[in-house]
Design an enzyme around this catalytic site. Structure first.
Site, mmCIF file in Angstrom:
data_model
loop_
_atom_site.group_PDB
_atom_site.id
_atom_site.type_symbol
_atom_site.label_atom_id
_atom_site.label_comp_id
_atom_site.label_asym_id
_atom_site.label_seq_id
_atom_site.Cartn_x
_atom_site.Cartn_y
_atom_site.Cartn_z
ATOM 1 N N LYS A 33 -0.500 -4.312 -3.150
ATOM 2 C CA LYS A 33 -1.792 -3.829 -2.662
ATOM 3 C C LYS A 33 -1.980 -2.412 -3.191
ATOM 4 O O LYS A 33 -1.460 -1.445 -2.636
ATOM 5 C CB LYS A 33 -1.822 -3.865 -1.134
ATOM 6 N N SER A 62 0.816 -1.207 0.000
ATOM 7 C CA SER A 62 0.000 0.000 0.000
ATOM 8 C C SER A 62 0.858 1.270 0.000
ATOM 9 O O SER A 62 1.554 1.547 -0.965
ATOM 10 C CB SER A 62 -0.959 -0.047 1.197
ATOM 11 N N ASP A 71 10.293 5.261 -10.103
ATOM 12 C CA ASP A 71 9.863 5.781 -11.398
ATOM 13 C C ASP A 71 10.474 7.141 -11.712
ATOM 14 O O ASP A 71 10.574 7.528 -12.878
ATOM 15 C CB ASP A 71 8.343 5.882 -11.446
#
Length: 558
Positions: free
Chosen positions: A323, A298, A309
Site C-alpha cells: 500500500k 503503508s 534500503d
C-alpha cells in the site's frame, strides 16, 4: 526529541480543491459555464432536472451522499468518502480512545467488511478477524439490505457491558459464524508488547502508527535499553499503517545523518517530497531486526523500506501488503471528508511500494493477499510475484526488485504446523477464546498471584490435562466432535494458543505475545540473525546529492 525534526518530518497538510464535489453541490455556479463538454454542468443539469421534473419529491442531498462513494470507487482502492456522521469515529482509532466492540469496517458494497480488529478490544477477545463480513446484528440481517454505515454503527454501539451478537461470514468457514461481543471502552495504544526477549534483546510489537506512536515507541525503547537491551526486534506484522510522521521519526532513530527515508511523487509538483534523517537518533548503533508480513502496510512499509534500503537492519518474514498510495484527507463544508490519493510512496532506492491495481475494480485488489496464499507465496519465497524487470540497489549495493510491497531479506513462511480441520472448526467457532476466558475466570484468584508470564505458566495444568478439558468444552458448547487423530496433530498449536490467551486475560495483552513468541518461527529467526549478525553490505556514508533532508535550520535543501 528534536523538535525541528518533528516539525519537518511530515509535510504540512496537502490542501487541494475538490472541485468535482463542490461542482455537484453548487449547481448555480456552473449554470453560467459553457455547456459543451462540461461534466460539472452535466451533473448540475441532472440534479436540477430531478429537483424540478422527477415524478416524486427527492432529497437530492441524500442522493448525492449515495452517489459520491460510487464515484470515488472508480478511482484507486484507497480513495474513499467519509460521511459527516462517520468522520469522528473514523479518526478516533488513531487519535485516542473510543467505545464500542473494537472493529473498524468499510461498506464498499452492501456488506460491512471488518478492515481492522483493534488490539486488545472486545471483538479480538472473542476471535473476530480482519476480513470478516458482518451479516447479522442481534439476529437481524444487515447485509444486502442497503444498511448505511451510520445505521449499522448505531446497532453495534450500546451501553458498556451489554452484549451484541454478530453473525459473520469468514472465507475459511463454510457457514456463518456467531460471536457474542461485550461492548466496552477501547484504549487505542500502539504498543502491544515491549519486553526483553533475551537478556540483551528487546522486543517491541507495534500495531499501528497513530498520533502517539512515536513517543510510545521511544519510551519503550529507552526502558528496554535501561534494562540491558543492546539489540532490538521490531514486530510490524499486521500493522496496517496510519500516520506518516511516526514512521519517519522512528526510522530517524536508527539512521545516521543524511540518509534518505522516503519520497513521494504526484501529478502536481507540490506533492513531490523527500525526507531523510538528521543524525539525532538515539539507536544508530543498535543491531536491528524488523518482522513484516502481508498485513504490514503503508507506514509499516515506509519504515521497513527505509531500514532495508539503507542496509541498516535485517527484514524477516513475508512480503508486505503493498500500500504505497498517499491520501490527503480533505474535510468538506458539511463536515464530511474525502481521503483522496494525491501521490505515491517510494523507498530510498526508488522502489514504488504500491502493488498493481485496476482503477474501479476493488474485488481483485481486496483478494490479492488471499491469492498469495492460494498460489503458495505464504509458504515458499519462490512463489512471490517479483518484477525482476525493475531492479533497484540499496545504498550498500545490494540488488532489490519491484513488484509491490517490501520483500524481506530473510523469508520465513507461514507456520501451518498443527493446522487441521478440527483446529479450524474450533477456532472459527470461537472455542479457544471462550475456553481460555472461562478457565481464567474460574481460576482467577489463584492465577492473579502470578506476577510474570513464567510464574503464570507454571500454575497451569499439564498440557494433556489442558487439552482434554478444551476438547470436552468444545464438544459441549459447540458440538465439535472429538477427532483425536487431528487433535493430536494440532496438540501443540492448541495448547500454546490456550496458554497465550489465558496469560493475556490475567496479565494483559503483552503476555499474549510473550507466550506466542516462545514458539514463533519468525521471532526465533530474528533472534538468531541478531546473534550472528546479518550479512548486509554496509550502506554508503552519504546518499545522492539530490535528496532533501531534514536540517537543523528547519528547512529543506536540494
Amino acid at each position: 526529541m528534536n523538535q525541528k525534526l518533528k516539525s519537518t518530518a511530515v509535510w504540512a497538510p496537502l490542501v487541494i480543491a475538490v472541485t468535482f464535489i463542490t461542482g455537484m453541490i453548487a449547481g448555480n455556479y456552473f449554470s453560467h459555464r459553457q455547456a459543451g463538454g462540461s461534466v460539472e454542468r452535466k451533473i448540475s443539469d441532472i440534479i436540477t432536472l430531478i429537483q424540478s421534473d422527477y415524478v416524486d419529491a427527492v432529497d437530492t442531498d441524500s442522493l448525492l451522499e449515495k452517489t459520491i462513494p460510487d464515484l470515488l470507487s472508480k478511482l484507486d482502492p484507497h480513495t474513499v468518502y467519509i460521511p459527516a456522521s462517520e468522520l469522528t469515529s473514523t479518526n478516533e482509532v488513531l487519535e485516542g480512545s473510543f467505545g464500542g466492540i473494537g472493529v473498524v469496517f468499510n461498506m464498499m458494497t452492501d456488506t460491512a467488511t471488518v478492515v481492522e480488529v483493534v488490539s486488545g478490544g472486545p471483538a479480538e477477545k472473542v476471535g473476530m478477524l480482519a476480513g470478516d463480513r458482518i451479516l447479522t446484528v442481534n439476529d437481524t440481517l444487515v447485509a444486502g439490505v442497503k444498511y448505511n454505515m451510520d445505521k449499522l454503527r448505531s446497532r453495534l454501539k450500546g451501553p458498556k457491558g451489554t452484549v451484541v451478537r454478530l453473525g459473520v461470514k469468514r472465507a475459511s468457514a463454510p457457514n456463518m459464524l456467531t460471536f457474542d461481543v461485550t461492548r466496552g471502552d477501547i484504549p487505542v495504544t500502539s504498543i502491544d508488547a515491549a519486553y526483553l526477549i533475551t537478556p540483551t534483546t528487546g522486543y517491541v510489537r507495534i500495531n499501528k502508527f497513530g498520533r502517539n506512536t512515536y513517543m510510545e515507541f521511544l519510551n519503550s525503547m529507552i526502558d528496554l535499553r535501561s534494562k540491558g537491551a543492546e539489540s532490538y526486534i521490531l514486530d510490524l506484522r499486521d500493522n496496517t499503517g496510519g500516520f506518516l510522521e511516526p514512521a519517519v521519526l522512528m526510522a530517524n532513530e536508527f539512521l545516521s545523518a543524511g540518509r534518505p527515508i522516503v519520497s513521494t511523487r504526484g501529478r502536481i509538483p507540490s506533492m513531490d517530497q523527500q525526507m531523510g534523517s538528521d543524525g539525532t537518533g538515539a539507536f544508530q548503533d543498535a543491531a536491528l531486526a524488523v518482522i513484516i508480513n502481508e498485513g504490514s502496510a503503508s507506514a509499516s512499509e515506509i519504515f521497513a523500506g527505509a531500514i532495508q534500503d539503507n542496509d541498516r537492519g535485517v527484514l524477516i518474514g513475508r512480503r508486505s501488503f503493498g500500500k504505497g498510495l498517499v491520501q490527503n484527507q480533505i474535510e468538506l463544508p458539511d463536515s464530511s471528508a474525502i481521503r483522496l490519493t494525491v501521490a505515491r510512496y517510494y523507498t530510498p532506492s526508488g522502489r514504488c511500494i504500491q502493488k498493481a491495481y485496476t482503477p474501479g475494480s476493488t474485488q481483485a485488489y481486496e483478494m490479492e493477499v488471499y491469492d498469495r496464499f492460494l498460489h503458495g507465496e505464504d509458504f515458499n519465497a519462490d512463489s512471490a510475484k517479483i518484477d525482476k524487470t525493475h531492479e533497484f540497489t540499496t545504498l550498500g549495493g545490494r540488488t532489490l526488485y519491484g513488484g509491490g510491497g517490501i520483500m524481506p531479506d530473510v523469508y520465513v513462511g507461514r507456520d501451518t504446523t498443527g493446522v487441521t480441520s478440527y483446529y479450524v472448526n474450533a477456532f472459527n467457532a470461537g472455542m479457544l477464546h471462550n475456553f481460555a476466558f472461562n478457565f481464567a475466570d474460574n481460576n482467577r484468584t489463584m492465577l492473579e498471584q502470578a506476577k510474570t508470564t513464567g510464574e503464570l505458566l507454571a500454575m497451569l495444568p499439564p498440557d494433556d490435562t489442558l487439552l482434554t478439558s478444551f476438547v470436552g468444552y468444545a464438544q459441549q458448547k459447540a458440538g465439535i466432535a472429538p477427532r483425536w487423530y487431528y487433535i493430536n496433530i494440532s496438540r501443540q498449536l492448541i495448547v500454546n494458543q490456550l496458554k497465550s490467551l489465558i496469560a493475556s486475560d490475567i496479565l494483559g495483552q503483552a503476555a499474549l505475545f510473550e507466550v506466542n513468541n516462545m514458539t514463533d518461527p519468525s521471532v526465533a529467526r530474528a533472534i538468531d540473525e541478531l546473534k550472528t549478525g546479518p550479512q548486509l553490505t554496509p550502506a554508503a556514508e552519504t546518499a545522492d546529492d539530490g535528496t532533501t533532508y531534514i536540517n537543523d535550520d528547519n528547512s529543506a535543501t536540494d
